[in-house]
Design a protein around this motif. Structure first.
Motif, PDB file in Angstrom:
ATOM      1  N   THR A   1       0.826  -1.206   0.000  1.00  0.00           N
ATOM      2  CA  THR A   1       0.000   0.000   0.000  1.00  0.00           C
ATOM      3  C   THR A   1       0.862   1.259   0.000  1.00  0.00           C
ATOM      4  O   THR A   1       0.641   2.191  -0.783  1.00  0.00           O
ATOM      5  N   ILE A   2       1.859   1.289   0.879  1.00  0.00           N
ATOM      6  CA  ILE A   2       2.740   2.458   0.951  1.00  0.00           C
ATOM      7  C   ILE A   2       3.533   2.624  -0.338  1.00  0.00           C
ATOM      8  O   ILE A   2       3.663   3.734  -0.872  1.00  0.00           O
ATOM      9  N   MET A   3       4.056   1.517  -0.867  1.00  0.00           N
ATOM     10  CA  MET A   3       4.798   1.611  -2.116  1.00  0.00           C
ATOM     11  C   MET A   3       3.870   2.020  -3.259  1.00  0.00           C
ATOM     12  O   MET A   3       4.290   2.712  -4.194  1.00  0.00           O
ATOM     13  N   GLY A   4       2.607   1.648  -3.171  1.00  0.00           N
ATOM     14  CA  GLY A   4       1.640   2.059  -4.178  1.00  0.00           C
ATOM     15  C   GLY A   4       1.420   3.562  -4.180  1.00  0.00           C
ATOM     16  O   GLY A   4       1.266   4.174  -5.241  1.00  0.00           O
ATOM     17  N   THR A   5       1.428   4.171  -2.999  1.00  0.00           N
ATOM     18  CA  THR A   5       1.274   5.631  -2.936  1.00  0.00           C
ATOM     19  C   THR A   5       2.483   6.334  -3.540  1.00  0.00           C
ATOM     20  O   THR A   5       2.357   7.378  -4.193  1.00  0.00           O
ATOM     21  N   ILE A   6       3.675   5.769  -3.325  1.00  0.00           N
ATOM     22  CA  ILE A   6       4.887   6.347  -3.919  1.00  0.00           C
ATOM     23  C   ILE A   6       4.838   6.213  -5.432  1.00  0.00           C
ATOM     24  O   ILE A   6       5.136   7.165  -6.172  1.00  0.00           O
ATOM     25  N   CYS A   7       4.435   5.031  -5.892  1.00  0.00           N
ATOM     26  CA  CYS A   7       4.332   4.785  -7.334  1.00  0.00           C
ATOM     27  C   CYS A   7       3.349   5.749  -7.983  1.00  0.00           C
ATOM     28  O   CYS A   7       3.629   6.328  -9.045  1.00  0.00           O
ATOM     29  N   TYR A   8       2.203   5.936  -7.362  1.00  0.00           N
ATOM     30  CA  TYR A   8       1.193   6.823  -7.932  1.00  0.00           C
ATOM     31  C   TYR A   8       1.698   8.262  -7.975  1.00  0.00           C
ATOM     32  O   TYR A   8       1.450   8.988  -8.957  1.00  0.00           O
ATOM     33  N   SER A   9       2.418   8.679  -6.945  1.00  0.00           N
ATOM     34  CA  SER A   9       2.964  10.032  -6.915  1.00  0.00           C
ATOM     35  C   SER A   9       3.950  10.247  -8.054  1.00  0.00           C
ATOM     36  O   SER A   9       3.965  11.304  -8.699  1.00  0.00           O
ATOM     37  N   VAL A  10       4.773   9.242  -8.310  1.00  0.00           N
ATOM     38  CA  VAL A  10       5.735   9.337  -9.415  1.00  0.00           C
ATOM     39  C   VAL A  10       5.010   9.384 -10.754  1.00  0.00           C
ATOM     40  O   VAL A  10       5.355  10.186 -11.641  1.00  0.00           O
ATOM     41  N   MET A  11       3.987   8.568 -10.907  1.00  0.00           N
ATOM     42  CA  MET A  11       3.307   8.462 -12.207  1.00  0.00           C
ATOM     43  C   MET A  11       2.522   9.720 -12.564  1.00  0.00           C
ATOM     44  O   MET A  11       2.492  10.126 -13.726  1.00  0.00           O
ATOM     45  N   ILE A  12       1.880  10.336 -11.592  1.00  0.00           N
ATOM     46  CA  ILE A  12       1.136  11.559 -11.942  1.00  0.00           C
ATOM     47  C   ILE A  12       2.105  12.699 -12.249  1.00  0.00           C
ATOM     48  O   ILE A  12       1.800  13.586 -13.059  1.00  0.00           O
TER      49      ILE A  12
ATOM     50  N   TYR B   1       6.869  14.220  -1.978  1.00  0.00           N
ATOM     51  CA  TYR B   1       6.719  12.986  -1.202  1.00  0.00           C
ATOM     52  C   TYR B   1       7.548  11.859  -1.802  1.00  0.00           C
ATOM     53  O   TYR B   1       8.298  11.165  -1.089  1.00  0.00           O
ATOM     54  N   ALA B   2       7.459  11.668  -3.114  1.00  0.00           N
ATOM     55  CA  ALA B   2       8.218  10.605  -3.779  1.00  0.00           C
ATOM     56  C   ALA B   2       9.710  10.876  -3.737  1.00  0.00           C
ATOM     57  O   ALA B   2      10.516   9.959  -3.552  1.00  0.00           O
ATOM     58  N   ALA B   3      10.101  12.135  -3.909  1.00  0.00           N
ATOM     59  CA  ALA B   3      11.519  12.489  -3.927  1.00  0.00           C
ATOM     60  C   ALA B   3      12.183  12.211  -2.575  1.00  0.00           C
ATOM     61  O   ALA B   3      13.377  11.906  -2.508  1.00  0.00           O
ATOM     62  N   ILE B   4      11.427  12.300  -1.489  1.00  0.00           N
ATOM     63  CA  ILE B   4      11.967  12.024  -0.155  1.00  0.00           C
ATOM     64  C   ILE B   4      11.878  10.539   0.173  1.00  0.00           C
ATOM     65  O   ILE B   4      12.822   9.950   0.721  1.00  0.00           O
ATOM     66  N   ALA B   5      10.749   9.908  -0.176  1.00  0.00           N
ATOM     67  CA  ALA B   5      10.511   8.516   0.210  1.00  0.00           C
ATOM     68  C   ALA B   5      11.452   7.542  -0.492  1.00  0.00           C
ATOM     69  O   ALA B   5      11.928   6.575   0.120  1.00  0.00           O
TER      70      ALA B   5
END
Length: 562
Positions: free
Chosen positions: A80-91, A454-458
């Motif tokens: 779930t957490i990795m999914g939020t990172i993935c979605y942030s990168v994709m948008i 968020y993605a750049a930090i995570a």
């Protein structure tokens, strides 16, 4: 927004910011000379590649190790957490590639909006990522075939799978798109069917009529005690161990950016593809891992990819436990096609990555050579040579080798996501500084720029702590340390080294190039025609059917995920 609005996207509101028409045309002419790739990927190709193109052994096979390490809740939280990172990168990536779908994707965009050093670093890191994952997928294919027999040496299965992948890629982007459409369709149908079957089995609808419910969440428990470490520390480490493996499953979502240079009508099709990413994250990954955690106990010995002689996929393990005969072989065959599909995508992406590097002058010019049909055949042949690393599994064991490549790919992929996020933040700053209107973009997300931050930090945080296991007392493993931290160390080394070599500075917001190649992209934009032939109508129905099926299943599974 209609097409006339799109035609004005590339131009700022204030006068005096845009370069002169003559300079734009001059640069545009240079752009056309290098753009030898042909746009052969259709709407349905991009649609299915975005939905299921890179669903492979990470979800079907790699979740076995994650379930054993983290337990059912640790597995679900990790994905779930990795999914939020993935979605942030994709948008973030979606805004850039829908606006400028150029060959080289985010690698070339980094050169425009950050500096040549980041483009160099991201390009070689991305090439390394997809070159390494190719033998990993081939090793995973051998593991899947071992479900039926171990009488044949794994080198035979690796060779067969490699021949299939190379052949598909040598027929060009059009053939790759068709094969990926078929393979992705099989994967989408398979994972959808497995989730539905998993719900039925969990509720007692199997041959044994055993109502499982949340039994395995109670015993052996929602979290696994990592490496036998007691208390909250062991549970936390078990969850964290899931993170890098979950990254391996998600890595590749950005393939849409690389395919953008060969996509037809990119301004129309790419935004659609980006918007469908959430379906894959919610249904396939989060829904799939939730079902896996219900059906298979985390202490099942068959989850060990290094020692188990039984079925390796948690889905196949669950079906065998339920006493359904014959179906495990069918499912394993479908999973095998997913390994072929993922390996084919790996070769396609790595070859286009080094092609983009060559165009930028960061790799030998020979890799930018293409055939008359726009096929970068030298780049394909060169990248295919690295697939022979998979033969290490003949002696070391394909399951062990798969684990090595999984670690290296996860870290390299996360650093690529970090680079994409940084590139977007610079894109965002330059776009607003030059007076452009984000609301007129073909695709724009209201979550940005916060999602990009968020993605750049995570991403670096996950990478830094990915190899924590080797620092536990008595757990040192040289192979684990090297495969986790070598890609992480290479990224800053490459960036600093190329920064000194090119003697470049970060591009200022007002000097960023938002216009080169824009005219060609706008000219290629058109309204999708209504299907006329029976074959075209069938494909259009199949794509829409997949989407309706996914959305319907999402609604069906919602009560179970609360």
């Amino acid at each position: 927004m209609d097409y006339h609005d799109e035609k004005n996207i590339g131009y700022p509101k204030e006068e005096g910011v845009l370069a002169s028409d003559s300079s734009v045309e001059q640069v545009h002419g240079e752009y056309e000379q290098h753009n030898d790739l042909k746009r052969q990927l259709k709407n349905r190709h991009i649609a299915m590649i975005s939905i299921g193109g890179v669903i492979g052994t990470g979800l079907f096979l790699g979740t076995a190790t994650s379930l054993a390490n983290g337990g059912p809740l640790g597995l679900l939280l990790g994905y779930t957490i990795m999914g939020t990172i993935c979605y942030s990168v994709m948008i973030s990536l979606g805004e850039m590639v829908a606006y400028l779908p150029i060959p080289g994707g985010h690698i070339k965009l980094a050169e425009r909006f950050v500096d040549p050093a980041l483009s160099f670093t991201m390009g070689w890191n991305y090439w390394y990522n997809w070159t390494i994952i190719l033998p990993g997928e081939l090793s995973a294919a051998a593991v899947l075939v071992n479900f039926w027999t171990k009488a044949v040496n794994n080198s035979v299965w690796i060779t067969i799978c490699l021949i299939v992948c190379v052949t598909i890629n040598l027929f060009g982007a059009g053939a790759y798109g068709e094969c990926e459409f078929i393979f992705a369709s099989i994967k989408v149908i398979t994972i959808t069917g497995l989730i539905i079957l998993g719900i039925i089995l969990d509720l007692g609808g199997g041959p044994d009529h055993d109502r499982i419910g949340f039994r395995y969440w109670k015993n052996p428990g929602v979290f696994a005690q990592y490496a036998g470490i007691a208390g909250a520390k062991g549970r936390f480490l078990g969850w964290w161990a899931v993170m890098s493996q979950a990254a391996f499953s998600f890595i590749g979502t950005e393939i849409v950016a690389i395919a953008a240079g060969e996509a037809k009508n990119p301004r129309k099709n790419l935004p659609k593809a980006i918007k469908r990413v959430y379906i894959r994250i919610l249904l396939f990954y989060i829904g799939g891992t939730f079902i896996i955690g219900l059906l298979v106990p985390s202490n099942n010995p068959d989850l060990n990819l290094l020692t188990s002689d039984a079925a390796k996929s948690p889905f196949v393990i669950a079906i065998k436990q339920a006493g359904i005969k014959g179906l495990p072989s069918v499912i394993n065959a479908a999973l095998l096609t997913s390994a072929w599909s993922a390996a084919s995508s790996d070769l396609y992406t790595s070859s286009r990555a080094i092609y983009g590097l060559s165009l930028s002058g960061n790799a030998p010019r020979i890799f930018s050579r293409t055939s008359r049909k726009g096929l970068p055949y030298i780049a394909i042949g060169f990248c295919a040579c690295f697939a022979f690393l998979a033969f290490m599994g003949v002696q070391s064991g394909s399951g062990r080798v798969f684990g090595w490549f999984q670690n290296m790919t996860s870290i390299a992929g996360l650093m690529t996501w970090f680079g994409i996020s940084v590139t977007y933040l610079r894109f965002y700053k330059g776009f607003t500084a030059q007076g452009y209107d984000r609301s007129a973009l073909p695709y724009a997300s209201k979550l940005n720029p916060y999602a990009a931050w968020y993605a750049a930090i995570a991403c670096p945080v996950v990478c830094f702590f990915s190899g924590f296991d080797v620092f536990l007392k008595g757990h040192w493993a040289t192979d684990t340390f090297v495969t986790n931290y070598l890609p992480l160390m290479l990224f800053p080394v490459l960036y600093v080294g190329s920064r000194f070599y090119y003697r470049c500075k970060t591009i200022s917001p007002m000097d960023m190039d938002f216009t080169t190649g824009l005219k060609e992209i706008e000219d290629a934009t058109y309204d999708e025609p209504v299907p006329t032939s029976r074959i075209e109508r069938f494909w259009a129905w199949l794509v829409s059917f997949h989407l309706r099926l996914l959305l319907g299943l999402r609604i069906l599974t919602t009560p179970f995920s609360l």
